[in-house]
Design an enzyme around this catalytic site. Structure first.
Site, PDB file in Angstrom:
ATOM      1  CE  LYS A  32       1.410  24.364  59.145  1.00 17.18           C
ATOM      2  NZ  LYS A  32       2.844  24.140  58.853  1.00 17.18           N
ATOM      3  CE1 TYR A 262     -17.264  43.600  37.906  1.00 20.45           C
ATOM      4  CE2 TYR A 262     -16.859  41.628  39.232  1.00 20.45           C
ATOM      5  CZ  TYR A 262     -17.384  42.909  39.100  1.00 20.45           C
ATOM      6  OH  TYR A 262     -18.028  43.486  40.158  1.00 20.45           O
TER       7      TYR A 262
END
Ligand SMILES: *Cc1c(COP(=O)(O)O)cnc(C)c1O
Length: 366
Positions: A32, A262
């Site tokens: 999956k 940042y």
């Protein structure tokens, strides 16, 4: 390529063979979520070559992609909600899991129109309280018995909530509940061909849960279901299959005291060399990762410095670095920073680290 996920398919084969040696049960390879980020079709093909006889996915579209790739092995999709294309599933010989009377009704209705018996696996809730039949169990048994001739009963299964905690008594409770429900099912004359319960952790630690098939996920990819409880990949004899590499876009000197990135979230603690790596949170690196993660360059660990940005991140290569723009660094690997290290640095689990690497990063197969 500015960034690449290298998948070592031989490692996946070795892991499957090692795990197979620990059990008499058949092996279902869980592929999956694009095979936990490793690539659905290449991993499925490899797993079958290495001795897995079944494949398991969550979604119907994942199962259909496997069939379209020509893969004929038995294949189960266990998370197919009402309204999905059950006709396509039945026509493509995809086994479906059912967790409610209404799901069984809906699938039998579609199957009648298609003129084929669906191949079904009954999921019971034995204590996880997520998927599987719980309250409706008795009514389900009578309903299933009434419609006995309309479907092939392939599997009976459940899922552990705490298999990564060896010795945890909750696992015994789930096992008891599983046996109780299985007995009730068979005493109604409903006998599944395959009984499956164990995930990777239970395959490694709970032999009494193996039954006729185990569902191998994270361990097949070479990662530990829980490094602190069960040991690292190394300690478990598993080979991590995924490495993530990216190029340095820029290499530059900064001075002690310079604020990096940042928010000025990091301050250089010395004069040093920074490497700007062309990979960021849009590629799946967690923005929240601390400097306990980073990259390996030329055998040396270079920790993250400052916040991970959307398309890039910055690493501290150290004052003496000989790195040059265009060189590759290894962000995730079996050496340097592992998926477990990234998980620890981001407050998550290795499963999430490998699964979230974005599809915009190409996969190459070794
Ligand atoms: C994902 C999944 C697995 C595999 O779990 P691992 O811990 O990765 O081995 C097994 N069974 C089901 C139902 C799953 O959803």
């Amino acid at each position: 390529m500015r960034a690449v996920v290298e998948v070592n398919l031989e490692a996946i084969k070795t892991n499957i063979r090692m795990l197979g040696s620990k059990t008499e049960a058949s092996l279902l390879a869980v592929v999956k979520a694009d095979a936990y980020g490793h690539g659905l079709v290449p991993v499925a093909t490899t797993a079958l070559e290495a001795g897995a006889s079944w494949l398991g996915v969550a979604l119907l579209e994942e199962a259909i992609t496997l069939r379209e790739a020509g893969i004929k092995a038995p294949l189960i999709a266990w998370l197919v909600p009402s309204g999905e294309d059950f006709e396509a599933a039945i026509r493509a010989d995809i086994d479906l899991s059912i967790s409610s009377i209404s799901a069984l009704e809906e699938i039998l209705g579609v199957a009648k129109q298609v003129g084929r018996k669906p191949r079904l696996h009954i999921e019971v809730d034995t204590g996880m309280h997520r998927g599987g039949l719980l309250g409706q169990w008795e009514e389900f048994l009578s309903f299933a018995q009434e419609h006995r001739d309309e479907f092939s009963l392939i599997g009976f299964w459940s899922h552990f909530a705490r298999a990564d905690e060896p010795g945890e008594s909750y696992n015994d409770l789930q096992l008891q509940e599983f046996t109780r429900k299985l007995d009730q099912l068979t005493s109604q004359g409903l006998t599944p061909e395959i009984i499956h319960f164990a995930n990777s952790a239970a395959t490694l630690t709970l032999p009494q849960a193996h039954h006729s098939m185990v569902r191998l996920g994270i361990a097949m990819y070479g990662l530990s279901p829980d490094r602190s409880a069960l040991g690292s990949s190394d300690q478990l004899g598993l080979l991590p299959a995924m490495s993530v590499k990216a190029k340095l876009h820029l290499v530059k000197q900064v001075h002690k005291g310079d604020a990096i990135g940042y928010g000025g979230a990091a301050i250089a603690s010395r004069d040093t060399t920074l490497g700007v790596v062309v990979m960021g949170y849009a590629d799946g690196l967690p923005r929240i990762a601390t400097n306990e993660a980073g990259a390996l360059y030329d055998g040396n660990k270079a920790p993250l410095i400052g916040r991970v940005s959307m398309d890039q991140c910055v690493i501290d290569l150290g004052p003496e670095s000989s790195a040059e723009a265009g060189d590759y660094v290894t962000l995730i690997g079996s050496e340097g920073y592992t998926a477990d290290d990234w998980a620890k640095a981001s407050g998550t689990i290795n499963y999430e680290i490998v699964t979230r690497i974005a599809t915009r990063v190409p996969r190459i197969y070794l």
